[in-house]
Design a protein around this motif. Structure first.
Motif, PDB file in Angstrom:
ATOM      1  N   GLY A  45       7.929   0.415   3.222  1.00  0.00           N
ATOM      2  CA  GLY A  45       7.085   0.846   4.387  1.00  0.00           C
ATOM      3  C   GLY A  45       7.337  -0.010   5.337  1.00  0.00           C
ATOM      4  O   GLY A  45       6.967   0.050   6.634  1.00  0.00           O
ATOM      5  N   SER A  46       7.545  -1.299   5.090  1.00  0.00           N
ATOM      6  CA  SER A  46       7.547  -2.411   6.107  1.00  0.00           C
ATOM      7  C   SER A  46       8.992  -2.534   6.778  1.00  0.00           C
ATOM      8  O   SER A  46       9.165  -2.818   7.819  1.00  0.00           O
ATOM      9  N   ALA A  47      10.018  -1.941   5.976  1.00  0.00           N
ATOM     10  CA  ALA A  47      11.357  -2.060   6.472  1.00  0.00           C
ATOM     11  C   ALA A  47      11.858  -0.746   7.506  1.00  0.00           C
ATOM     12  O   ALA A  47      12.636  -0.828   8.161  1.00  0.00           O
ATOM     13  N   VAL A  86       9.360  -8.671   8.497  1.00  0.00           N
ATOM     14  CA  VAL A  86       7.978  -7.726   8.508  1.00  0.00           C
ATOM     15  C   VAL A  86       7.620  -7.619   7.049  1.00  0.00           C
ATOM     16  O   VAL A  86       8.334  -7.074   6.199  1.00  0.00           O
ATOM     17  N   SER A  87       6.186  -7.969   6.838  1.00  0.00           N
ATOM     18  CA  SER A  87       5.690  -7.562   5.456  1.00  0.00           C
ATOM     19  C   SER A  87       4.211  -7.241   5.628  1.00  0.00           C
ATOM     20  O   SER A  87       3.449  -8.201   6.063  1.00  0.00           O
ATOM     21  N   TYR A  88       3.861  -6.049   5.453  1.00  0.00           N
ATOM     22  CA  TYR A  88       2.538  -5.515   5.770  1.00  0.00           C
ATOM     23  C   TYR A  88       1.464  -6.580   5.089  1.00  0.00           C
ATOM     24  O   TYR A  88       0.471  -7.052   5.566  1.00  0.00           O
ATOM     25  N   SER A  89       1.847  -6.678   3.636  1.00  0.00           N
ATOM     26  CA  SER A  89       0.953  -7.453   2.894  1.00  0.00           C
ATOM     27  C   SER A  89       1.031  -9.167   3.267  1.00  0.00           C
ATOM     28  O   SER A  89       0.240  -9.906   2.983  1.00  0.00           O
ATOM     29  N   GLY A  90       2.364  -9.222   3.495  1.00  0.00           N
ATOM     30  CA  GLY A  90       2.686 -10.862   3.689  1.00  0.00           C
ATOM     31  C   GLY A  90       3.208 -11.236   2.349  1.00  0.00           C
ATOM     32  O   GLY A  90       3.387 -12.674   2.235  1.00  0.00           O
ATOM     33  N   ASN A  91       3.098 -10.535   1.570  1.00  0.00           N
ATOM     34  CA  ASN A  91       3.457 -11.133   0.042  1.00  0.00           C
ATOM     35  C   ASN A  91       4.645 -10.603  -0.789  1.00  0.00           C
ATOM     36  O   ASN A  91       4.832 -10.850  -2.001  1.00  0.00           O
ATOM     37  N   THR A  92       5.376 -10.001   0.018  1.00  0.00           N
ATOM     38  CA  THR A  92       6.563  -9.486  -0.593  1.00  0.00           C
ATOM     39  C   THR A  92       7.636 -10.408  -0.953  1.00  0.00           C
ATOM     40  O   THR A  92       8.021 -11.005   0.069  1.00  0.00           O
ATOM     41  N   GLU A  93       8.098 -10.661  -2.316  1.00  0.00           N
ATOM     42  CA  GLU A  93       8.660 -11.858  -2.514  1.00  0.00           C
ATOM     43  C   GLU A  93      10.149 -11.706  -1.774  1.00  0.00           C
ATOM     44  O   GLU A  93      10.736 -12.892  -1.375  1.00  0.00           O
ATOM     45  N   SER A 137      -2.322   1.092   3.575  1.00  0.00           N
ATOM     46  CA  SER A 137      -1.175   1.193   2.859  1.00  0.00           C
ATOM     47  C   SER A 137      -0.119   1.087   3.723  1.00  0.00           C
ATOM     48  O   SER A 137      -0.180   1.238   4.953  1.00  0.00           O
ATOM     49  N   PRO A 138       0.850   0.123   3.553  1.00  0.00           N
ATOM     50  CA  PRO A 138       1.830  -0.408   4.516  1.00  0.00           C
ATOM     51  C   PRO A 138       2.521   0.923   4.992  1.00  0.00           C
ATOM     52  O   PRO A 138       2.894   1.069   6.270  1.00  0.00           O
ATOM     53  N   ARG A 139       2.693   2.047   4.328  1.00  0.00           N
ATOM     54  CA  ARG A 139       3.390   2.953   4.903  1.00  0.00           C
ATOM     55  C   ARG A 139       2.605   3.999   5.924  1.00  0.00           C
ATOM     56  O   ARG A 139       2.908   4.840   6.618  1.00  0.00           O
ATOM     57  N   ALA A 140       1.212   3.577   5.456  1.00  0.00           N
ATOM     58  CA  ALA A 140       0.075   4.382   6.516  1.00  0.00           C
ATOM     59  C   ALA A 140       0.110   3.378   8.020  1.00  0.00           C
ATOM     60  O   ALA A 140      -0.681   3.811   8.882  1.00  0.00           O
ATOM     61  N   ASN A 224       7.869  10.629  -2.010  1.00  0.00           N
ATOM     62  CA  ASN A 224       8.003  10.077  -3.306  1.00  0.00           C
ATOM     63  C   ASN A 224       6.825   9.231  -3.394  1.00  0.00           C
ATOM     64  O   ASN A 224       6.021   9.403  -4.272  1.00  0.00           O
ATOM     65  N   GLU A 225       5.945   8.584  -2.288  1.00  0.00           N
ATOM     66  CA  GLU A 225       4.916   7.476  -2.451  1.00  0.00           C
ATOM     67  C   GLU A 225       3.774   8.382  -2.523  1.00  0.00           C
ATOM     68  O   GLU A 225       2.875   8.022  -3.233  1.00  0.00           O
ATOM     69  N   ASN A 226       3.587   9.487  -1.747  1.00  0.00           N
ATOM     70  CA  ASN A 226       2.242  10.186  -1.420  1.00  0.00           C
ATOM     71  C   ASN A 226       2.250  11.413  -2.722  1.00  0.00           C
ATOM     72  O   ASN A 226       1.157  11.237  -3.298  1.00  0.00           O
ATOM     73  N   PRO A 327      -2.671   5.333  -4.056  1.00  0.00           N
ATOM     74  CA  PRO A 327      -2.100   4.106  -5.015  1.00  0.00           C
ATOM     75  C   PRO A 327      -0.590   4.490  -5.123  1.00  0.00           C
ATOM     76  O   PRO A 327      -0.173   5.740  -5.387  1.00  0.00           O
ATOM     77  N   VAL A 328       0.096   3.295  -5.398  1.00  0.00           N
ATOM     78  CA  VAL A 328       1.373   3.590  -5.659  1.00  0.00           C
ATOM     79  C   VAL A 328       1.681   2.558  -7.030  1.00  0.00           C
ATOM     80  O   VAL A 328       2.136   1.637  -6.863  1.00  0.00           O
ATOM     81  N   LYS A 329       0.920   2.971  -8.143  1.00  0.00           N
ATOM     82  CA  LYS A 329       0.936   2.173  -9.285  1.00  0.00           C
ATOM     83  C   LYS A 329       2.354   1.502  -9.725  1.00  0.00           C
ATOM     84  O   LYS A 329       2.352   0.498 -10.088  1.00  0.00           O
ATOM     85  N   VAL A 330       3.230   2.236  -9.733  1.00  0.00           N
ATOM     86  CA  VAL A 330       4.579   1.764 -10.038  1.00  0.00           C
ATOM     87  C   VAL A 330       5.119   0.642  -9.360  1.00  0.00           C
ATOM     88  O   VAL A 330       5.690  -0.260  -9.900  1.00  0.00           O
ATOM     89  N   ILE A 331       4.841   0.775  -8.059  1.00  0.00           N
ATOM     90  CA  ILE A 331       5.411  -0.531  -7.215  1.00  0.00           C
ATOM     91  C   ILE A 331       4.319  -1.750  -7.598  1.00  0.00           C
ATOM     92  O   ILE A 331       4.823  -2.863  -7.709  1.00  0.00           O
ATOM     93  N   ASP A 332       3.098  -1.446  -7.526  1.00  0.00           N
ATOM     94  CA  ASP A 332       2.256  -2.569  -8.092  1.00  0.00           C
ATOM     95  C   ASP A 332       2.613  -3.287  -9.218  1.00  0.00           C
ATOM     96  O   ASP A 332       2.613  -4.413  -9.452  1.00  0.00           O
ATOM     97  N   LEU A 334       5.502  -3.063 -10.661  1.00  0.00           N
ATOM     98  CA  LEU A 334       6.583  -3.785 -10.575  1.00  0.00           C
ATOM     99  C   LEU A 334       6.454  -5.281  -9.949  1.00  0.00           C
ATOM    100  O   LEU A 334       6.997  -6.320 -10.635  1.00  0.00           O
ATOM    101  N   LYS A 335       5.876  -5.027  -9.030  1.00  0.00           N
ATOM    102  CA  LYS A 335       5.372  -6.686  -8.384  1.00  0.00           C
ATOM    103  C   LYS A 335       4.858  -7.494  -9.342  1.00  0.00           C
ATOM    104  O   LYS A 335       5.026  -8.781  -9.221  1.00  0.00           O
ATOM    105  N   ALA A 336       3.823  -6.794 -10.092  1.00  0.00           N
ATOM    106  CA  ALA A 336       2.989  -7.728 -11.060  1.00  0.00           C
ATOM    107  C   ALA A 336       3.775  -8.423 -12.135  1.00  0.00           C
ATOM    108  O   ALA A 336       3.510  -9.570 -12.679  1.00  0.00           O
TER     109      ALA A 336
END
Ligand code: PA5
Length: 341
Positions: A45-47, A86-93, A137-140, A224-226, A327-332, A334-336
């Motif tokens: 969503g940030s790209a 660009v990263s909405y959360s600022g935490n994307t590795e 949410s970043p996409r929103a 996909n996400e919604n 929620p996008v549980k699968v993305i969360d 993967l990140k975790a």
């Protein structure tokens, strides 16, 4: 109920453009240089703001805008490059890694984020940070994430007219909202009709040009996400040179496909003809073919009008499937999992 969260975000999208215009983003003098290229680095969503910027700038900029969705930056990025991280959360590795690489490669950097590690790093390192409102949410937050990019390029003299185009975008989206919001019944609500058509089918979104290609990508990602459903996209004329051949598939393989063509008033005459011929080729083979027309004058308004219809349609599809769009549980997950390694 939780579907209300995404509903509220969608309702608020038009105003995001006005909010950023009011922020009065000012670029420090050290950035006023002759860059040879611009790299927008981000994911998901940030790209997509980078894709919009690339397409927007292509029409007027004399230097290229490249979108990077990876840990590593392209080798050409160096002291003549401006990297917009660009990263909405600022935490994307991946984005943090690309940011570090931009530093090592000697590029100038501006961060667009609602906070997180990336903003903290950039502040420490003395780079400009555009802090956008958080909590979505970043996409929103697409209006919050894209608008600063356009205004930065405008202030640097790489493009012009961004403020007027963003204002038009807000107006066009607010008119559209009156037609496709949840208070409008399905018989008059295009986004609801699209959702009903997409239910239990696989949407394939075709952009009619490089302008609407980014909108097709946005539709795919939002479905996909919604709606947590598969969707695919492609673009004319390229799809006439490969994908169209796949419509010779035997049996019922294609019967689940719903083709949605996103059209732009500026479509090339030959592409218009290609669309007609392609529709005739696939007509008997797929479940249905639908078309959606862009609204507005500027590229930005036209892009966002298509995207907004897709945003609402993907939301209504989630409701049809009885799924919470937010929620996008699968993305969360993967990140975790990656954070543990
Ligand atoms: O829509 C989403 O939630 C994702 O596509 C995110 O945008 C993606 O994972 C990157 O995260 P962020 O936007 O916080 O950098």
């Amino acid at each position: 109920m939780t579907v209300e969260i995404m509903r509220k975000y969608l309702q608020g999208l038009p105003e995001q453009f006005g909010d950023i215009l009011q922020m009065k983003i000012k670029i420090p003098p050290k950035y006023r240089r002759d860059y040879h290229n611009i790299v927008v680095s981000g994911l998901g969503g940030s790209a997509i703001g980078g894709d919009i910027l690339r397409t927007y700038a292509t029409q007027q900029a004399s230097i290229p805008v490249v979108v990077n969705r990876d840990y590593d930056l392209p080798a050409f990025a160096g002291s003549q490059t401006l990297v917009l991280a660009v990263s909405y959360s600022g935490n994307t590795e991946e984005t943090i890694s690309a940011y570090q690489q931009a530093r090592w490669q000697g590029a100038d950097i501006i961060v667009v984020s609602s906070g997180g590690k990336l903003s903290a790093l950039a502040r420490e390192d003395g780079y400009m940070v555009v802090e956008v409102p958080g909590g979505l949410s970043p996409r929103a937050a697409t209006g919050y994430l894209f608008s600063p990019l356009a205004l930065i390029l405008d202030q640097l003299g790489i493009i012009s007219g961004a403020r007027a185009d963003l204002m038009e975008t807000q107006q066009v989206l607010s008119n559209l909202r009156a037609e496709i919001n949840p208070d409008i019944n399905a018989d008059r609500n295009l986004a609801r009709q699209l959702a009903v058509a997409m239910k239990n089918r696989i949407p394939v979104i075709w952009g009619s040009s490089s302008h609407s290609e980014v909108a097709a990508l946005r539709w795919k990602a939002q479905i996909n996400e919604n709606a947590k459903a598969p969707a695919y996209y492609n673009v004319f004329p390229e799809l006439n040179h490969n994908e169209i051949v796949g419509f010779e598939a035997p049996g019922d393989l294609l019967a689940q496909l719903l083709i949605i063509i996103l059209r732009d008033p500026g479509d090339h005459e030959r592409v218009k003809q290609r669309i007609e011929i392609s529709r005739a080729i696939i007509k008997e083979r797929v479940a249905q073919v639908m078309e959606v027309e862009a609204r507005g004058k500027s590229f930005l308004a036209r892009f966002y009008s298509l995207a907004y219809i897709g945003d609402y349609a993907s939301y209504y599809l989630a409701v049809e499937y009885g799924i919470n769009p937010t929620p996008v549980k699968v993305i969360d997950y993967l990140k975790a999992e990656l954070a543990k390694k």
